[in-house]
Write a protein that holds these residues in place. Structure first.
Motif, PDB file in Angstrom:
ATOM      1  N   UNK A   1      26.963 -12.137  16.575  1.00 11.38           N
ATOM      2  CA  UNK A   1      25.758 -11.416  16.130  1.00 11.38           C
ATOM      3  C   UNK A   1      24.638 -12.406  15.805  1.00 11.38           C
ATOM      4  N   UNK A   2      24.993 -13.493  15.144  1.00  6.85           N
ATOM      5  CA  UNK A   2      23.996 -14.518  14.830  1.00  6.85           C
ATOM      6  C   UNK A   2      23.396 -15.102  16.111  1.00  6.85           C
ATOM      7  N   UNK A   3      24.261 -15.397  17.075  1.00  5.66           N
ATOM      8  CA  UNK A   3      23.801 -15.984  18.339  1.00  5.66           C
ATOM      9  C   UNK A   3      22.937 -14.990  19.119  1.00  5.66           C
ATOM     10  N   UNK A   4      23.337 -13.715  19.106  1.00  2.00           N
ATOM     11  CA  UNK A   4      22.561 -12.699  19.823  1.00  2.00           C
ATOM     12  C   UNK A   4      21.158 -12.558  19.223  1.00  2.00           C
ATOM     13  N   UNK A   5      21.083 -12.459  17.898  1.00  2.00           N
ATOM     14  CA  UNK A   5      19.776 -12.302  17.252  1.00  2.00           C
ATOM     15  C   UNK A   5      18.894 -13.533  17.449  1.00  2.00           C
ATOM     16  N   UNK A   6      19.506 -14.707  17.486  1.00  3.44           N
ATOM     17  CA  UNK A   6      18.736 -15.941  17.621  1.00  3.44           C
ATOM     18  C   UNK A   6      18.024 -16.025  18.971  1.00  3.44           C
ATOM     19  N   UNK A   7      18.670 -15.566  20.031  1.00  4.15           N
ATOM     20  CA  UNK A   7      18.110 -15.723  21.375  1.00  4.15           C
ATOM     21  C   UNK A   7      17.529 -14.432  21.954  1.00  4.15           C
ATOM     22  N   UNK A   8      17.738 -13.302  21.278  1.00  3.24           N
ATOM     23  CA  UNK A   8      17.289 -12.025  21.838  1.00  3.24           C
ATOM     24  C   UNK A   8      15.764 -11.946  21.937  1.00  3.24           C
ATOM     25  N   UNK A   9      15.073 -12.580  21.014  1.00  2.00           N
ATOM     26  CA  UNK A   9      13.609 -12.518  21.020  1.00  2.00           C
ATOM     27  C   UNK A   9      12.994 -13.853  21.436  1.00  2.00           C
ATOM     28  N   UNK A  10      13.759 -14.700  22.064  1.00  2.00           N
ATOM     29  CA  UNK A  10      13.276 -16.000  22.513  1.00  2.00           C
ATOM     30  C   UNK A  10      12.637 -15.867  23.901  1.00  2.00           C
TER      31      UNK A  10
END
Length: 363
Positions: free
Chosen positions: A24-33
């Motif tokens: 979840x942390x990894x998804x949120x970190x790159x989802x809006x990149x």
């Protein structure tokens, strides 16, 4: 292959819930990149779906469900309708299966309370091939219920709670073996004991043709057990037994059995005892971490190779028609005596020491 190995073995170094938090942390970190980084987020989301899909009933708890539904709501608000739909569908499937799944321990009978409830069944009158098929059907139903992570955790934890379906499967093996011993020994007449002994030999031949190594080994462990083996049997029975024992000869790390299993095409039910033994040796003989503190993935790769071979046999099932009348004759293999009781019967038939009673058989 790396991802498959990771998904198969990650529970040996991280809990499913901690892994979900990291994903979840990894998804949120790159989802809006940037667009290039969003590919990382999509790959992470796909891995998250796989992790959720392979959670056990116990692992899919209230906290995990709430986290996933919170992510569904977040994706809907952001307009990511496809991702939200995929995740919502998977969570609902897991929750529904949890509601309908039976308790694997509810129908189990453990060897600590073994008693003989009734006289031996009339299964002797059925064809050996039919008996082997129904034994295989029962084995297959239990084998398909085993989740791969239960097997990997058993080598490390040996917890019935963490591996309920595996526990049920191994208990079924033990019950079947003691049931066979009881069927043979609980007869006053030598000729009746011989009939049952030879019947099980014929059943084993058909089990081998069906690639059911589990029931094959359960029966072999019965007819080759000390209370039975010590009695005097016709030479042809002993020669047949010797031939069957060659398959599971422990010399060369069970080379004959491993070769036979490698040449076998599904459907097949492997002997779970050797799988657990191999995983235990790997677990004991290799460190979890490397000297620099990183995960020893070479150890997990060895575990994966064993578990992936087991998974290969779970992908294909038997097409056998259920025969309730014959299955009822087994009575869930509950009618069996303890090891101590079987020894008492064996020694009554053939006393220890000098006063040995020779068995008489019809020609």
């Amino acid at each position: 292959m790396y991802q498959e190995a990771f998904l198969t073995t990650y529970r040996t170094f991280i809990s499913p819930h901690d892994l979900i938090d990291k994903l979840l942390y990894r998804f949120h970190k790159f989802h809006h990149a940037s667009e290039k980084k969003k590919k990382v987020a999509r790959n992470t989301f796909s891995l998250l779906i796989r992790v959720i899909d392979e959670l056990s009933q116990k692992e899919m708890n209230q906290a995990t469900t709430e986290k996933m539904m919170s992510l569904v709501f977040e994706l809907l608000c952001q307009g990511d309708l496809i991702l939200a739909k995929v995740l919502r569908k998977k969570v609902i499937e897991k929750c529904e299966s949890k509601k309908t799944a039976p308790d694997p321990f509810s129908s189990m009978t453990f060897t600590s309370s073994i008693t003989l409830k009734s006289s031996p069944s009339d299964f002797l009158f059925y064809k050996s091939h039919d008996i082997a098929e129904q034994m295989t059907l029962l084995d297959a139903e239990l084998f398909q219920k085993i989740e791969i992570h239960e097997v990997s955790l058993w080598a490390r934890e040996q917890s019935e709670e963490l591996s309920p379906n595996l526990t049920e499967f191994t208990e079924h093996f033990n019950k079947m073996s003691y049931w066979c011993r009881t069927q043979i020994l609980t007869h006053d007449e030598a000729k009746d004991r011989e009939k049952y002994f030879f019947k099980f030999i014929k059943i084993m031949k058909h089990l081998r043709k069906l690639n059911n190594f589990n029931s094959y080994l359960a029966i072999l462990s019965a007819v080759d057990s000390a209370p039975i083996r010590r009695l005097e049997w016709p030479r042809q029975n002993l020669e047949a037994l010797k031939e069957f024992c060659q398959l599971i000869d422990s010399s060369g790390s069970f080379r004959a059995y491993r070769q036979a299993l490698a040449e076998t095409e599904p459907p097949c039910i492997p002997y779970i005892g050797l799988i657990l033994q191999d995983l235990t040796f790997i677990n004991i003989g290799n460190q979890d971490l490397l000297p620099d503190g990183s995960i020893n993935f070479a150890k997990r790769w060895q575990q994966f190779n064993i578990l992936d071979n087991m998974r290969r046999f779970k992908k294909c099932n038997y097409q056998i028609k259920r025969n309730e009348k014959l299955i009822n004759c087994f009575n869930d293999f509950d009618d069996y005596l303890s090891e101590e009781s079987l020894w008492q019967i064996s020694e009554k038939i053939k006393p220890r020491g000098g006063n040995k009673k020779r068995l008489e058989f019809d020609s």
